[in-house]
Write an enzyme that holds these catalytic residues in place. Structure first.
Site, PDB file in Angstrom:
ATOM      1  N   HIS A 186      -8.133  -3.946  -7.752  1.00  0.00           N
ATOM      2  CA  HIS A 186      -7.974  -3.201  -6.494  1.00  0.00           C
ATOM      3  C   HIS A 186      -9.269  -3.229  -5.684  1.00  0.00           C
ATOM      4  O   HIS A 186     -10.110  -2.333  -5.802  1.00  0.00           O
ATOM      5  CB  HIS A 186      -7.571  -1.758  -6.808  1.00  0.00           C
ATOM      6  CG  HIS A 186      -6.960  -1.027  -5.643  1.00  0.00           C
ATOM      7  ND1 HIS A 186      -5.707  -1.303  -5.153  1.00  0.00           N
ATOM      8  CD2 HIS A 186      -7.446  -0.025  -4.873  1.00  0.00           C
ATOM      9  CE1 HIS A 186      -5.438  -0.501  -4.141  1.00  0.00           C
ATOM     10  NE2 HIS A 186      -6.492   0.287  -3.941  1.00  0.00           N
TER      11      HIS A 186
ATOM     12  N   ARG B  58       0.790  -1.214   0.000  1.00  0.00           N
ATOM     13  CA  ARG B  58       0.000   0.000   0.000  1.00  0.00           C
ATOM     14  C   ARG B  58       0.832   1.279   0.000  1.00  0.00           C
ATOM     15  O   ARG B  58       0.664   2.142  -0.861  1.00  0.00           O
ATOM     16  CB  ARG B  58      -0.933   0.020   1.223  1.00  0.00           C
ATOM     17  CG  ARG B  58      -1.901   1.184   1.206  1.00  0.00           C
ATOM     18  CD  ARG B  58      -2.678   1.298   2.519  1.00  0.00           C
ATOM     19  NE  ARG B  58      -3.354   0.065   2.859  1.00  0.00           N
ATOM     20  CZ  ARG B  58      -4.020  -0.120   4.007  1.00  0.00           C
ATOM     21  NH1 ARG B  58      -4.056   0.867   4.892  1.00  0.00           N
ATOM     22  NH2 ARG B  58      -4.609  -1.261   4.276  1.00  0.00           N
TER      23      ARG B  58
ATOM     24  N   TYR C  50     -18.566  12.703 -13.947  1.00  0.00           N
ATOM     25  CA  TYR C  50     -18.511  13.882 -14.804  1.00  0.00           C
ATOM     26  C   TYR C  50     -17.189  14.019 -15.562  1.00  0.00           C
ATOM     27  O   TYR C  50     -17.124  14.723 -16.570  1.00  0.00           O
ATOM     28  CB  TYR C  50     -18.716  15.163 -13.972  1.00  0.00           C
ATOM     29  CG  TYR C  50     -20.046  15.224 -13.277  1.00  0.00           C
ATOM     30  CD1 TYR C  50     -21.231  15.215 -13.997  1.00  0.00           C
ATOM     31  CD2 TYR C  50     -20.121  15.296 -11.891  1.00  0.00           C
ATOM     32  CE1 TYR C  50     -22.462  15.275 -13.360  1.00  0.00           C
ATOM     33  CE2 TYR C  50     -21.334  15.362 -11.240  1.00  0.00           C
ATOM     34  CZ  TYR C  50     -22.507  15.348 -11.983  1.00  0.00           C
ATOM     35  OH  TYR C  50     -23.713  15.410 -11.356  1.00  0.00           O
TER      36      TYR C  50
END
Length: 875
Positions: A85, A39, A129
């Protein structure tokens, strides 16, 4: 401890007792290693964390290449989440957004379309968007990934595989940096310029033994995406050498004058990772709280063209002071704490500059080897098929007959393998062959392709057997990346006072330092003064006010220390190059602006010191001080070797007296003190014992009258030197040093110049040789430079000759000796041409045996040795 409560029963599991400390320790270690490896820390090879790697690979698999249409960010995030993921969608989207922000990454990897946030901290639009695709440079990170160049590992549900590392043609860890907080460790790596990093990498490939300082000639410093300035180089050096360091960043600011006549501070670049809006808000709060004064308004005029923050200053504000306060109290100056921690073969390590380059080159070498093996296998497979084609074409009629007479493809395949010794792959390829390949033109193409494939095989084998060839391929690919994506540095490095030695940047040239009667000081190149004949009118040297004139003139080299002594006996330190520069006719700068001189005090003497750190030098040299009333004092140079901003006391001055002169001696010099009435006393330096800084000194000469004063002190350094004396009306002469017999200090002295109304009083005494030159300045600022050799040696009681023509109301104010300038061949390895330097003599050749206590028959008046008074220290 848990306890087992009973035996085994169907459907029940056994309870195993476990020490809770061991369980927590093991679980925490597993958790911390998972955070470290999976990570928070980047891999040293491609510079990416797993989430960045998965986003880029997912976009490649989705087909959103740089030359393809954009796709919705939500589609990309869903692809990465569903396949690679299994975490929150925010983590994936935030990662992709950051890789598209040109103020976050030095070289962005994602091409975003839509609202991807701002440097003011504005959030990006929702993923439904915005749209995105890979940038071309990101595809260089993924190049050759399908050629078995890297290992693939199962994804979270073992349904797919994902790369454990990317092939990475670019050294992304150095180029884009990284940051992350793991468990028990963190990383914060600065971005750098791609062109510089690749140049450094190529230099490492050429010489694996290259040192980090040598690498730093290529990779000069971090290069932040927001530009700005790096203030100070020591932190950069430490980071490159050790992997840890503190880099100070400053905004790029300019002081301008507005159309209304007020000063403004314009900021066009800000430090990396600084939120512009928050910085302006906090600055406004500091202004309102009066912690920063002088600012009347702050405006953010940033637009698509770039950043522009305007600080309007108040009328009475000093712009430099305001800017320094902004640097001190706001994020216009911030720091980047470099902590180069990355995963090396799965283990976290702190890496210096050379380590990061080395591991990247090793990775690229491994990629080249694996890619070459893959391409070789493909080439050999193709060559095998082409060989089958050629066999079939050589026996075309038989092949066609065999295929025509076979009942099915399997029979035809077996027949081809048996009849012509073909492999199964070749036989299948022949059966799949289109009829058009049987034409003559297609036959030639097959033969040409086979030839090219064989050449490729030979070249690939050569690559695998030759490491230097593989390294050349790495260099060529890096050079291509540099040429296509390299750009100029955005961040400028400026050196701070703490980490730069100005002497390295300033030539050690000779300069003339002048100080006027009213305290204006400047330095001027010695070359501006031309040599004139004796008796010339002179050239304009200094522009002063009507009531001011040049009082002090000093020749020094740029790197020397100047010890500045004042009337009241204080001493200040300045490097010669720190004196403001001006031309011959400029006024200079008030000395009060350079040193913290007390009101009512004035500069009286300056001595030139080589350095203040050489213990042998400072312990074997002395400062001789002389006052107007004839007091003399000797102090070790070591007492003046610790510069202080506010100066220190050099001698205690009695009321009505003031310091006249200061000289540097070697402990074995002879001293001559001259008086305005035309007399001088000559004694050995040993007659004056060393004293502390606060002592007042002892008597050096006895004055003839209340109007008589000491006008100069000379420390004899050469046996062949003469004494030059100059009167205020422009007369002077040379006399032999032997004409002045050696006595004890404190006497009245013997005549050194025949004082008349025509000559005026004595104003200067100097030690000179034929090769020296004189620079004479009068009160009106006119200078003349003459050669000492033009003055003949005369008796010490004569009147002398005219040195400079003066107007009736003018007088000589200052006389300075310029030592001989000779051509000296530079024998250094740099092969420079000859340079000029002064010949400096410091050893005195007059011994104690030269002292003569007999009366001087040439004196016009009897000498008074004043033996009863001169040994008493002036308390």
């Amino acid at each position: 401890m848990a306890e087992e409560t009973g035996g085994l029963t169907p459907g029940r599991q056994s309870i195993i007792p476990i020490n809770i400390e061991d369980e927590m320790r093991g679980a925490y270690i597993d958790y911390s290693m998972s955070v470290i490896i999976s990570r928070a820390l980047p891999d040293v090879r491609d510079g990416l964390k797993p989430v960045h790697r998965r986003v880029l690979f997912g976009m490649l698999e989705l087909g959103v290449n740089y030359n393809k249409p954009y796709k919705k960010s939500a589609r990309i995030v869903g692809e990465v989440l569903g396949k690679y993921h299994p975490h929150g969608d925010a983590s994936v989207y935030d990662t992709m957004v950051r890789m598209a922000q040109d103020w976050s990454l030095r070289y962005t990897l994602v091409d975003g379309q839509g609202n991807f946030g701002s440097i003011d901290g504005d959030s990006p639009a929702a993923m439904r968007y915005t749209e995105a695709r890979l940038r071309r440079i990101a595809e260089e990170m993924l190049a050759d990934i399908n050629k078995d160049t890297v290992d693939f590992q199962p994804n979270f549900d073992d349904s797919l595989t994902e790369p454990s590392v990317l092939p990475a043609k670019i050294p992304n860890l150095l180029v884009n940096g990284s940051s992350g907080i793991a468990v028990g460790m963190a990383t914060n790596m600065a971005p750098h310029n791609l062109r510089e990093v690749i140049d450094g990498t190529i230099a490492y490939i050429d010489n694996n033994e290259i040192t980090i300082p040598e690498l730093m000639k290529f990779v000069t410093a971090p290069d932040f995406p927001t530009g700005a300035l790096i203030y100070g180089y020591s932190g950069v050096q430490e980071a490159f050498l050790t992997g840890r360091g503190r880099v100070i960043m400053r905004a790029k600011a300019e002081i301008v004058t507005s159309s209304t006549g007020k000063d403004q501070i314009i900021v066009t670049e800000i430090p990396y990772m600084v939120n512009k809006a928050q910085m302006i808000e906090k600055t406004a709060a500091l202004v309102n709280e009066k912690k920063i004064e002088g600012i009347s308004d702050i405006r953010d005029e940033s637009d698509r063209e770039g950043y522009r923050i305007v600080y309007d200053l108040k009328k009475d504000a000093i712009a430099n002071i305001v800017l320094n306060n902004l640097y001190k109290y706001t994020q216009l100056q911030s720091s980047f704490g470099v902590n180069n921690v990355a995963l090396v073969k799965g283990r976290p390590m702190t890496l210096n500059l050379k380590d990061m380059i080395k591991y990247f080159v090793e990775h690229r070498h491994d990629v080249i080897v694996r890619r070459t093996k893959f391409e070789l296998a493909e080439a050999e497979r193709r060559a095998h098929i082409l060989e089958g084609y050629l066999i079939a074409l050589d026996h075309l009629d038989e092949v066609i007959s065999l295929i025509r007479n076979s009942k099915d493809p399997e029979t035809a395949k077996d027949g081809l393998m048996t009849r012509f010794g073909l492999s199964e792959i070749q036989a299948k390829a022949i059966l799949d062959m289109r009829l058009q390949r049987l034409t003559g033109l297609e036959r030639d193409k097959i033969q040409q392709e086979y030839k090219e494939v064989k050449e490729l095989i030979d070249r690939l084998k050569d690559i695998l057997s030759n490491e230097s060839l593989r390294m050349q391929i790495i260099k060529n690919e890096l050079a291509d990346i540099r040429d296509r994506y390299g750009d100029e540095r955005r961040t400028t490095v400026i050196h701070s006072d703490e980490d730069i030695t100005l002497e390295d940047m300033i030539p050690n040239e000779e300069m003339v330092i002048t100080i006027s009667n009213q305290g204006y000081i400047k330095r001027t190149s010695l070359s501006e003064y031309r040599t004139q004949g004796r008796g010339g009118v002179g050239s304009k040297g200094v522009s002063t006010k009507d009531d001011d004139f040049t009082e002090h003139l000093f020749i020094a080299q740029a790197h020397n220390y100047l010890l500045i002594f004042t009337d009241q006996g204080k001493v200040y330190w300045k490097k010669a190059y720190e004196i403001p520069e001006g031309n011959k006719t400029s006024k200079g700068r008030a000395v009060q602006n350079l040193i913290n001189i007390e009101p009512g005090d004035a500069v009286r003497a300056i001595i030139n010191v080589k350095n203040l750190t050489d213990e042998q030098y400072i312990n074997n040299n002395y400062v001789i001080l002389c006052t107007v009333k004839g007091t003399i004092k000797k102090t070790s140079l070591e007492a003046y070797s610790r510069p202080r901003q506010g100066g220190i006391n050099a001698i205690t001055i009695h009321e009505g007296d003031k310091l006249l002169n200061a000289s540097l001696t070697n402990g074995n010099n002879h001293i001559i003190i001259a008086k305005s009435e035309g007399k001088a006393v000559h004694f050995h330096e040993s007659d004056v014992r060393p004293m502390g800084r606060m002592a007042a000194g002892v008597r050096g000469v006895t004055l003839d009258s209340e109007t008589d004063t000491v006008i100069g002190m000379v420390c004899i350094t050469r046996a062949d030197a003469n004494l030059l004396v100059v009167s205020e009306n422009g007369y002077g002469k040379r006399s032999l040093t032997d004409d002045y017999r050696i006595t004890k200090r404190g006497g009245m002295g013997v005549k050194t110049l025949n004082i008349t109304d025509k000559t005026g009083k004595l104003v200067a005494i100097k030690e000179v040789v034929d090769e020296d030159e004189l620079m004479i300045i009068n009160r009106s600022g006119i200078t003349i430079r003459i050669k000492v050799s033009e003055l003949r040696v005369m008796g010490r009681a004569t009147q002398g000759v005219r040195l400079i023509k003066l107007n009736d109301d003018d007088r000589i104010s200052s006389v300075e000796k310029i030592q001989q300038i000779v051509e000296v061949k530079n024998e250094g390895s740099d092969g420079l041409d000859s340079t000029t330097r002064p010949i400096v003599h410091t050893e005195s050749s007059i011994s104690e045996q030269d002292i003569d206590d007999t009366p001087d028959n040439d004196t016009d008046e009897p000498e008074n040795d004043d033996t009863n008074n001169h040994d008493t220290e002036q308390q």
